[in-house]
Enzyme design. Structure first.
Site, PDB file in Angstrom:
ATOM      1  N   HIS A 153      69.069 100.363  67.218  1.00 42.78           N
ATOM      2  CA  HIS A 153      67.313 100.458  67.942  1.00 42.78           C
ATOM      3  C   HIS A 153      66.910  99.393  68.805  1.00 42.78           C
ATOM      4  O   HIS A 153      66.584  98.233  68.552  1.00 42.78           O
ATOM      5  CB  HIS A 153      66.794 101.347  67.170  1.00 42.78           C
ATOM      6  CG  HIS A 153      65.447 101.311  67.544  1.00 42.78           C
ATOM      7  ND1 HIS A 153      65.196 102.631  68.004  1.00 42.78           N
ATOM      8  CD2 HIS A 153      64.315 100.423  67.631  1.00 42.78           C
ATOM      9  CE1 HIS A 153      63.916 103.306  68.521  1.00 42.78           C
ATOM     10  NE2 HIS A 153      63.057 102.035  67.168  1.00 42.78           N
ATOM     11  N   MET A 155      71.321 109.872  71.034  1.00 47.05           N
ATOM     12  CA  MET A 155      69.469 110.142  71.350  1.00 47.05           C
ATOM     13  C   MET A 155      69.263 111.485  70.348  1.00 47.05           C
ATOM     14  O   MET A 155      68.173 112.556  71.242  1.00 47.05           O
ATOM     15  CB  MET A 155      68.716 109.975  72.802  1.00 47.05           C
ATOM     16  CG  MET A 155      68.708 108.593  73.535  1.00 47.05           C
ATOM     17  SD  MET A 155      68.279 107.534  72.513  1.00 47.05           S
ATOM     18  CE  MET A 155      66.190 107.435  73.271  1.00 47.05           C
ATOM     19  N   ASP A 210      66.161 106.219  62.005  1.00 49.95           N
ATOM     20  CA  ASP A 210      65.731 104.310  62.253  1.00 49.95           C
ATOM     21  C   ASP A 210      65.434 103.585  60.826  1.00 49.95           C
ATOM     22  O   ASP A 210      64.468 103.006  61.168  1.00 49.95           O
ATOM     23  CB  ASP A 210      64.616 104.424  62.904  1.00 49.95           C
ATOM     24  CG  ASP A 210      65.355 104.638  64.315  1.00 49.95           C
ATOM     25  OD1 ASP A 210      65.776 105.192  64.806  1.00 49.95           O
ATOM     26  OD2 ASP A 210      63.957 105.222  65.107  1.00 49.95           O
ATOM     27  N   GLU A 217      71.267  93.421  73.252  1.00 54.58           N
ATOM     28  CA  GLU A 217      71.710  94.686  72.769  1.00 54.58           C
ATOM     29  C   GLU A 217      73.166  94.226  73.077  1.00 54.58           C
ATOM     30  O   GLU A 217      73.929  94.415  71.652  1.00 54.58           O
ATOM     31  CB  GLU A 217      71.430  95.580  73.044  1.00 54.58           C
ATOM     32  CG  GLU A 217      69.774  95.953  72.680  1.00 54.58           C
ATOM     33  CD  GLU A 217      69.553  97.469  73.207  1.00 54.58           C
ATOM     34  OE1 GLU A 217      68.772  98.522  72.186  1.00 54.58           O
ATOM     35  OE2 GLU A 217      70.279  98.537  74.015  1.00 54.58           O
TER      36      GLU A 217
HETATM   37  C1  GAR Z   1      69.461 100.962  74.640  1.00 56.43           C
HETATM   38  O1  GAR Z   1      68.741  99.939  74.722  1.00 56.43           O
HETATM   39  C2  GAR Z   1      69.182 101.454  72.729  1.00 56.43           C
HETATM   40  O2  GAR Z   1      69.061 100.690  72.189  1.00 56.43           O
HETATM   41  C3  GAR Z   1      68.627 102.692  72.440  1.00 56.43           C
HETATM   42  O3  GAR Z   1      69.275 103.393  74.419  1.00 56.43           O
HETATM   43  C4  GAR Z   1      69.740 102.588  75.179  1.00 56.43           C
HETATM   44  C5  GAR Z   1      71.208 102.421  75.382  1.00 56.43           C
HETATM   45  O4  GAR Z   1      70.958 101.999  77.028  1.00 56.43           O
HETATM   46  N1  GAR Z   1      68.387 102.897  71.806  1.00 56.43           N
HETATM   47  C6  GAR Z   1      67.742 104.563  71.181  1.00 56.43           C
HETATM   48  O5  GAR Z   1      66.372 103.715  71.350  1.00 56.43           O
HETATM   49  C7  GAR Z   1      68.108 104.672  69.525  1.00 56.43           C
HETATM   50  N2  GAR Z   1      66.951 105.682  69.084  1.00 56.43           N
HETATM   51  P1  GAR Z   1      72.902 102.071  76.713  1.00 56.43           P
HETATM   52  O6  GAR Z   1      73.268 103.823  77.223  1.00 56.43           O
HETATM   53  O7  GAR Z   1      73.239 101.578  77.765  1.00 56.43           O
HETATM   54  O8  GAR Z   1      73.607 101.727  75.725  1.00 56.43           O
END
Ligand code: GAR
Length: 218
Positions: free
Chosen positions: A130, A111, A166, A195
């Site tokens: 993303h 992040m 992004d 994802e």
């Molecule tokens: C995921 O949903 C990913 O897409 C998002 O953070 C989450 C992490 O989940 N990423 C972003 O928003 C990047 N801009 P996780 O820690 O359970 O893998």
């Protein structure tokens, strides 16, 4: 959670590439680490030929740390708060990734925005996941924004990281409908399930491009 929701993944990748030796990856994560966990699981089952060399997180209480500890993957907490300049923070990350000799950097819920300084060091070797169908809903609140905007379809994207946030060449996207009764929680769960499918597939594809030196000339 109903796992039978409708979705589309494109492109469809039926099998993971074989890597010998295994593809050396470094994971950058700031949160729970469910995507990271999926990579651990697939690697442990011998389904995805990756060696997770190191986890880097910027949050000392991030859930991903415990997941690394559980399977003895080296991890490093590198917080921007400990550095006077962003470049020094990124330099610490860069040096760690170089020390662990990673071939591919996977941002799995990272992040922090990375600067051109970082991206240039690992040109065409960084991928990011993303939670939207890019280029829609960039930024840190993509799922919320898609609901607030009344979108009817959303999803997730894995892309190579380029200088604009992004952005960069898309590798795989997963799409699903936003239903009338969806809220941030239900939609987040469904997107995360997608994802967990597209990130490993994208690693396989990106690894293939890197190993075949395709990205050098790209
Ligand atoms: C995921 O949903 C990913 O897409 C998002 O953070 C989450 C992490 O989940 N990423 C972003 O928003 C990047 N801009 P996780 O820690 O359970 O893998």
């Amino acid at each position: 959670m109903d796992k039978s929701f409708n979705y589309i993944i494109s492109p469809q990748i039926s099998e993971f590439r074989k890597f010998s030796p295994k593809l050396k990856i470094g994971v950058l994560a700031s949160g729970k680490g469910t995507n990271f966990q999926e990579l651990i699981n697939l690697s442990e089952k011998g389904k995805l030929d990756i060696e997770i060399k190191v986890l880097i997180t910027n949050k000392e209480d991030a859930g991903c740390i415990k997941r690394a500890e559980n399977v003895e993957i080296p991890f490093k907490i590198i917080s921007d708060k400990d550095f006077s300049q962003k470049e020094l923070f990124e330099l610490e990350i860069i040096n760690t990734l170089i020390n662990y000799d990673v071939e591919l950097i996977v941002m799995a819920g990272w992040m922090k925005i990375v600067t051109p300084f970082f991206i240039k060091k690992f040109k065409n070797k960084i991928i990011n996941i993303h939670p939207s169908l890019l280029p829609a809903y960039k930024g840190g609140s993509a799922i919320r924004d898609s609901i607030l905007n009344g979108s009817k379809i959303t999803g997730c994207s894995v892309h190579f990281v380029e200088e604009e946030v992004d952005s960069g060449s898309l590798i795989i996207q997963g799409a699903l409908p936003i239903l009338n009764d969806d809220n941030i929680e239900t939609l987040s769960k469904k997107i995360q399930m997608l994802e967990h499918i597209i990130l490993p597939q994208s690693i396989s594809h990106a690894g293939f491009l890197i190993r075949s030196n395709f990205m050098e000339s790209y």
